[in-house]
Scaffold this motif. Sequence first.
Motif, PDB file in Angstrom:
ATOM      1  N   UNK A   7      35.282  44.960  27.382  1.00  0.00           N
ATOM      2  CA  UNK A   7      35.678  44.877  26.211  1.00  0.00           C
ATOM      3  C   UNK A   7      37.080  44.269  25.778  1.00  0.00           C
ATOM      4  N   UNK A   8      37.865  44.082  26.987  1.00  0.00           N
ATOM      5  CA  UNK A   8      39.087  43.646  27.002  1.00  0.00           C
ATOM      6  C   UNK A   8      39.699  43.154  28.491  1.00  0.00           C
ATOM      7  N   UNK A   9      40.602  41.961  28.711  1.00  0.00           N
ATOM      8  CA  UNK A   9      40.730  41.897  30.007  1.00  0.00           C
ATOM      9  C   UNK A   9      42.464  41.683  29.961  1.00  0.00           C
ATOM     10  N   UNK A  10      43.307  42.467  30.475  1.00  0.00           N
ATOM     11  CA  UNK A  10      44.657  42.136  30.686  1.00  0.00           C
ATOM     12  C   UNK A  10      45.176  41.432  31.821  1.00  0.00           C
ATOM     13  N   UNK A  11      46.087  40.465  31.680  1.00  0.00           N
ATOM     14  CA  UNK A  11      46.786  39.961  33.055  1.00  0.00           C
ATOM     15  C   UNK A  11      47.974  40.679  33.059  1.00  0.00           C
ATOM     16  N   UNK A  12      47.994  40.943  34.627  1.00  0.00           N
ATOM     17  CA  UNK A  12      49.284  41.972  34.973  1.00  0.00           C
ATOM     18  C   UNK A  12      50.129  41.018  35.757  1.00  0.00           C
ATOM     19  N   UNK A  65      39.328  49.026  35.197  1.00  0.00           N
ATOM     20  CA  UNK A  65      39.147  48.731  36.485  1.00  0.00           C
ATOM     21  C   UNK A  65      40.159  47.846  37.125  1.00  0.00           C
ATOM     22  N   UNK A  66      41.285  47.929  37.970  1.00  0.00           N
ATOM     23  CA  UNK A  66      42.107  47.006  38.291  1.00  0.00           C
ATOM     24  C   UNK A  66      41.457  46.026  39.326  1.00  0.00           C
ATOM     25  N   UNK A  67      41.790  44.784  39.130  1.00  0.00           N
ATOM     26  CA  UNK A  67      41.148  44.051  39.965  1.00  0.00           C
ATOM     27  C   UNK A  67      42.131  42.923  40.514  1.00  0.00           C
ATOM     28  N   UNK A  77      44.731  41.771  37.264  1.00  0.00           N
ATOM     29  CA  UNK A  77      44.150  42.315  36.087  1.00  0.00           C
ATOM     30  C   UNK A  77      43.829  43.376  35.819  1.00  0.00           C
ATOM     31  N   UNK A  78      43.634  43.816  34.498  1.00  0.00           N
ATOM     32  CA  UNK A  78      42.859  45.215  34.307  1.00  0.00           C
ATOM     33  C   UNK A  78      41.515  44.990  33.339  1.00  0.00           C
ATOM     34  N   UNK A  79      40.713  45.230  33.857  1.00  0.00           N
ATOM     35  CA  UNK A  79      39.168  45.101  32.998  1.00  0.00           C
ATOM     36  C   UNK A  79      38.931  46.503  32.440  1.00  0.00           C
ATOM     37  N   UNK A  80      38.964  46.336  31.232  1.00  0.00           N
ATOM     38  CA  UNK A  80      38.424  47.427  30.445  1.00  0.00           C
ATOM     39  C   UNK A  80      37.164  47.164  29.724  1.00  0.00           C
ATOM     40  N   UNK A  81      36.299  48.223  29.710  1.00  0.00           N
ATOM     41  CA  UNK A  81      35.046  48.138  29.333  1.00  0.00           C
ATOM     42  C   UNK A  81      34.108  49.528  29.163  1.00  0.00           C
ATOM     43  N   UNK A 112      41.919  36.860  27.515  1.00  0.00           N
ATOM     44  CA  UNK A 112      41.521  37.761  26.556  1.00  0.00           C
ATOM     45  C   UNK A 112      40.337  37.316  25.780  1.00  0.00           C
ATOM     46  N   UNK A 113      39.878  36.104  26.369  1.00  0.00           N
ATOM     47  CA  UNK A 113      38.554  35.650  26.056  1.00  0.00           C
ATOM     48  C   UNK A 113      37.697  35.878  26.808  1.00  0.00           C
ATOM     49  N   UNK A 114      37.929  36.463  27.796  1.00  0.00           N
ATOM     50  CA  UNK A 114      36.705  36.998  28.850  1.00  0.00           C
ATOM     51  C   UNK A 114      35.668  37.829  28.439  1.00  0.00           C
ATOM     52  N   UNK A 115      34.506  37.154  28.811  1.00  0.00           N
ATOM     53  CA  UNK A 115      33.225  38.010  28.591  1.00  0.00           C
ATOM     54  C   UNK A 115      32.496  38.421  29.956  1.00  0.00           C
ATOM     55  N   UNK A 116      32.480  39.744  30.351  1.00  0.00           N
ATOM     56  CA  UNK A 116      31.654  39.949  31.674  1.00  0.00           C
ATOM     57  C   UNK A 116      30.921  40.999  31.708  1.00  0.00           C
ATOM     58  N   UNK A 117      29.704  41.083  32.251  1.00  0.00           N
ATOM     59  CA  UNK A 117      28.909  42.231  32.223  1.00  0.00           C
ATOM     60  C   UNK A 117      28.178  42.330  33.390  1.00  0.00           C
ATOM     61  N   UNK A 118      27.795  43.379  33.909  1.00  0.00           N
ATOM     62  CA  UNK A 118      27.253  43.906  35.095  1.00  0.00           C
ATOM     63  C   UNK A 118      25.937  44.706  34.988  1.00  0.00           C
ATOM     64  N   UNK A 119      25.031  44.537  35.821  1.00  0.00           N
ATOM     65  CA  UNK A 119      24.062  45.375  35.677  1.00  0.00           C
ATOM     66  C   UNK A 119      23.503  45.738  36.954  1.00  0.00           C
ATOM     67  N   UNK A 120      23.476  47.182  37.529  1.00  0.00           N
ATOM     68  CA  UNK A 120      23.196  47.657  38.990  1.00  0.00           C
ATOM     69  C   UNK A 120      22.051  48.343  38.745  1.00  0.00           C
TER      70      UNK A 120
END
Length: 197
Positions: free
Chosen positions: A115-120, A142-144, A125-129, A72-80
Amino acid sequence: MKKALILSFTAAANFSALAFFLPIANAQTGGQQKLIPAQSEISFISRQMGVPVSGSFKKFTADIAFDPKKPEAAKISFRVDLLSADLGNPETEKELKKPSWFDSSNVPAATFASTSVKALGGGKFEFAGKLAIKGVSQNIVVPITLTQTKDGTKAAGSFNLKRIDFKIGDGDWNDVSLVANEVIVNVKLQLSGVAAL
């Protein structure tokens, strides 16, 4: 030329999605966690007149702050780097830079910010953004799946992208009977510095 353009569009659209995870080689992530570009891959699959067409993005960067035990504290960003789209054909790659496609002379990068990360459970995990391509921003999930070895952490997943939502293949290229609207984006990332699952 039209056939070549279709091919180039299909490939390009696919990674836009990934736009979601793409990076510029040799860039580093924030903190002690790092993306290892040489061992990472963002690829995509689309369909041209029913025939699968694949490609990839060669340059992307990421900033990662992620503890699997505190997602829940994750901060992830990508630039392509959209100019790094690789379709195996320089002529079609040139077409992708035009306004109807990526318009990469004016908007050279696709970005993703979590914007949020959910542990499954079980390393899943599910990464929403927010995924932004060509000036259009859309919410994606994105499921990871994470796997860990002594060499680091591997993150793998895939998601579907609808190119028309991002105005990729605009105008005459809106005809989804020529180039499918759906693009499958596959992500395989090698990470270092991620805490144990």
